[in-house]
Design an enzyme around this catalytic site. Sequence first.
Site, PDB file in Angstrom:
ATOM      1  N   SER A  22       0.998  -1.204  -0.178  1.00  0.00           N
ATOM      2  CA  SER A  22      -0.146   0.099   0.127  1.00  0.00           C
ATOM      3  C   SER A  22       0.698   1.290  -0.131  1.00  0.00           C
ATOM      4  CB  SER A  22      -0.897   0.230   1.183  1.00  0.00           C
ATOM      5  OG  SER A  22      -1.878   1.109   1.181  1.00  0.00           O
ATOM      6  N   GLY A  23       0.463   1.993  -0.625  1.00  0.00           N
ATOM      7  CA  GLY A  23       1.170   3.623  -0.571  1.00  0.00           C
ATOM      8  C   GLY A  23       0.139   4.675  -0.736  1.00  0.00           C
ATOM      9  N   GLY A  24       0.791   5.715  -1.048  1.00  0.00           N
ATOM     10  CA  GLY A  24       0.110   7.210  -0.792  1.00  0.00           C
ATOM     11  C   GLY A  24      -1.005   7.313  -2.109  1.00  0.00           C
ATOM     12  N   THR A  27      -3.664   1.192  -3.088  1.00  0.00           N
ATOM     13  CA  THR A  27      -3.282  -0.314  -2.370  1.00  0.00           C
ATOM     14  C   THR A  27      -3.364  -1.217  -3.493  1.00  0.00           C
ATOM     15  OG1 THR A  27      -4.326   0.399  -0.410  1.00  0.00           O
ATOM     16  CG2 THR A  27      -3.878  -1.804  -0.722  1.00  0.00           C
ATOM     17  N   VAL A  28      -2.303  -2.137  -3.404  1.00  0.00           N
ATOM     18  CA  VAL A  28      -2.021  -3.169  -4.760  1.00  0.00           C
ATOM     19  C   VAL A  28      -2.617  -4.549  -3.784  1.00  0.00           C
ATOM     20  CG1 VAL A  28      -0.780  -4.447  -6.119  1.00  0.00           C
ATOM     21  CG2 VAL A  28      -0.383  -1.865  -5.737  1.00  0.00           C
ATOM     22  N   LYS A  42      -4.568  -2.504  -8.738  1.00  0.00           N
ATOM     23  CA  LYS A  42      -4.105  -1.414  -7.931  1.00  0.00           C
ATOM     24  C   LYS A  42      -5.514  -0.571  -7.813  1.00  0.00           C
ATOM     25  CE  LYS A  42      -0.768   1.509  -9.114  1.00  0.00           C
ATOM     26  NZ  LYS A  42       0.199   2.532  -9.807  1.00  0.00           N
ATOM     27  N   ASP A 136      10.596   6.547 -15.053  1.00  0.00           N
ATOM     28  CA  ASP A 136      10.973   6.436 -13.829  1.00  0.00           C
ATOM     29  C   ASP A 136      11.486   4.837 -13.738  1.00  0.00           C
ATOM     30  OD1 ASP A 136      11.067   6.895 -11.111  1.00  0.00           O
ATOM     31  OD2 ASP A 136       9.046   6.188 -10.635  1.00  0.00           O
TER      32      ASP A 136
END
Length: 758
Positions: A22-24, A27-28, A42, A136
């Site tokens: 999970s991130g900003g 969530t995966v 995602k 990226d």
Amino acid sequence: MSLRSGDPEEIGGYPLEARLGSGGMGTVFLGRTASGRPVAIKLIHQQFANDDEFRTRFRQEVAAARRVSGAFTAAVVDADPEGLHPWMATTYIEGPTLAQRIAGRGPIGGAELRSLAIGLAEALRDIHRADVVHRDLKPSNVVLSDEGPRVIDFGISRAADQQTLTMTGRVIGTPPFMSPEQLQTPRGVGPSSDVFSLGTLLVYAATGQGPFDADSPYMTAYQVVHEAPALDSVPPALRAAVEPCLAKDPAARPSVDELLVLLRDLPAELEVVAGGGRTRDVVTEHQLGRDDTSGEPGPAAAAPEPRPRGPRRRWRPALAAVAVIGVVAAGVALLDAGPEGTPDGPDGKGRNVAATGAAALPGGFRPWRQDVPAGKAKIPDEVRCLPGGDSVYCGGGGVIATRVRVADGKRLWTRGGPGVPVQDMYLAGLATAGGRDGHQGPGSAKDPGSAENPARTVIGYRIAAEGSAGPDEVVGLDAARGTELWSAPFGAHSTAVAGPGAADAVVTGSTVLTADADGTRLEARDARSGRTLWTSPFRAGDQCAPLGAGGRAYLMCAPKAQVTAGEVRRVTVRGVRLASGELGRPVGVAGPVEPLGADGGRLVLARQRVGEIGVVEYDAVVRLDAGRGKATTTRLPRAYGGAPRLVDGTVYFTEQSGRVSAVDAASGRLRWAEHTGVEGASGPSAGPGALYFGSAGGRVAALAPRDGERLWSTDPKVNGGSDLRPTPRVTFAGRAAIVSGAGNLLYAFDTAKPPKSG
């Protein structure tokens, strides 16, 4: 990682089996198709779905991922970028990331390195043939599957025939793997930028370190732009292919097709240079977030967040696809200050003599840890606390407020919030009966809740639940029992106008100041009853934020067009008469500026600029006398990076690396510059005998105010990464330090007997 309480059971008809990370941004999850095929889904956080900039970026990610779906990427299975809860499902690729492989087993050599190099070049060829620039490429975006490397995460990619999505105030990417043009002119980034990034990836794979690594992201970025790459440890045959990719001039780099010719001519068994580089993962060791699942496939954690002006960011990114150069500046290696955790005490009893002065411990105190439960969304972040009588009152991390007894850490009451936590939005303040300043803003050393002046009302924020049509509200709670007294909607515009750490609700004495929900006027309320005392309209075309410092109230405004564009060039500051709402004469200040607090009856601000490679720096200190309508600007002898904070007439610039520069707020003179020894340490807080800096992981470092000598530091309490935030993590009740950190961490110790390190 199993599903958590509150996680959905299915997304888009795909039943979910596990949480991958999970991130900003989202969530995966691991899901299954009807035929049983595993997919990675995602799910974008709802608050970002309501943000036009993030939704545009997600649409762009889905479109780019669809264009490049092929043998070397994760194919898009399904997506709904326009839905109420946007999501995207891709093929689940099993295997470690390149970052995890290097961190666990060291550099790659021989036939494995040759295969990796050719596989990545082929992947990049397919991406560019789809007219997409990835932008990226980094170790955490390369998955090493059994079928070869796969490039994932197109969160900041763009089609070559589209305009670059502009992220206001940010340079997007990860410094060790960015091209010079991406750092300097991100709008002009093309396919050759990915070639440069691929060159850095191959150097990293072969040696365990990037060709431009330095002690801080700032210096790394500088070396990318100006210095030659370090290639001595790269096998000579591979170096001949990689070195042209790292040319500063994009036109001098080979195309991907030309690079493939060079790589296919490599010997089947590449030699490994003896005495090769470090085996640690330069990116993830310093940048892992709280929820990193390093043992699972998928992208690794994001780099430190920037401090831009713009829409408020909700929930700290811990697995984001976008990494940025933020508030980091030139750092130095850790200074050798002897064994950490060894108090500087001549009595030989292990006591911190500097902290054994007049400050006393609360009666019956003993060290404790009492992590604050997250709100209804079940997503912790961080809380911040203010002392009040025998308790501390804390807010943030999905919690409107909680009252915790200082002596033993017992939670006396907690009011959880329904929504996802908002980064850098904590407790607004403690309102008092006696008219004293109850907002412990930047630089304030007052204790609004002392035994002689108990807090009557706690002012916090209630963030609406995801998918709810309800507004975000400022809330008044009874300090003794936690019962709700009143609530009112507010406008969340302060950070866009006044920078990181600016509060949307300002508590001054018994008055609460906010902008209305529409952002058209300043509203004053009685902190106890919530009754509107007065309103004051903003000038047409302005966006404004209330400020509180030194027991006084101010209003900072900037042209709305400049705020929207993220280019605040000038702000206007006025004093606010609390009794009537009358505004003082306007004082113009060249911006953007960040308010730091009060010193000698004047409002102190730090002037911001964007440096050569997109790093936020501060080049001047402004002292504003609202009564006389005058501002005095003192240029600093050099620009400082990091997070500024005012304490007792000194501005402390704390960098991501942990380096601190102490600058006199009146003269701009550098008093000292030392290292805390703690990365991402926010602060300082002025406490018993020292300046205290706290990290997201719960580490605390104490420095001597006079010269910055490191007195002691503690071990981390949780896996909190190196997250630099503008507000300090340490507060005090007498000699007791109350520390907050990642995962709603909260603990306390006696500053005279700090926890020993090691």
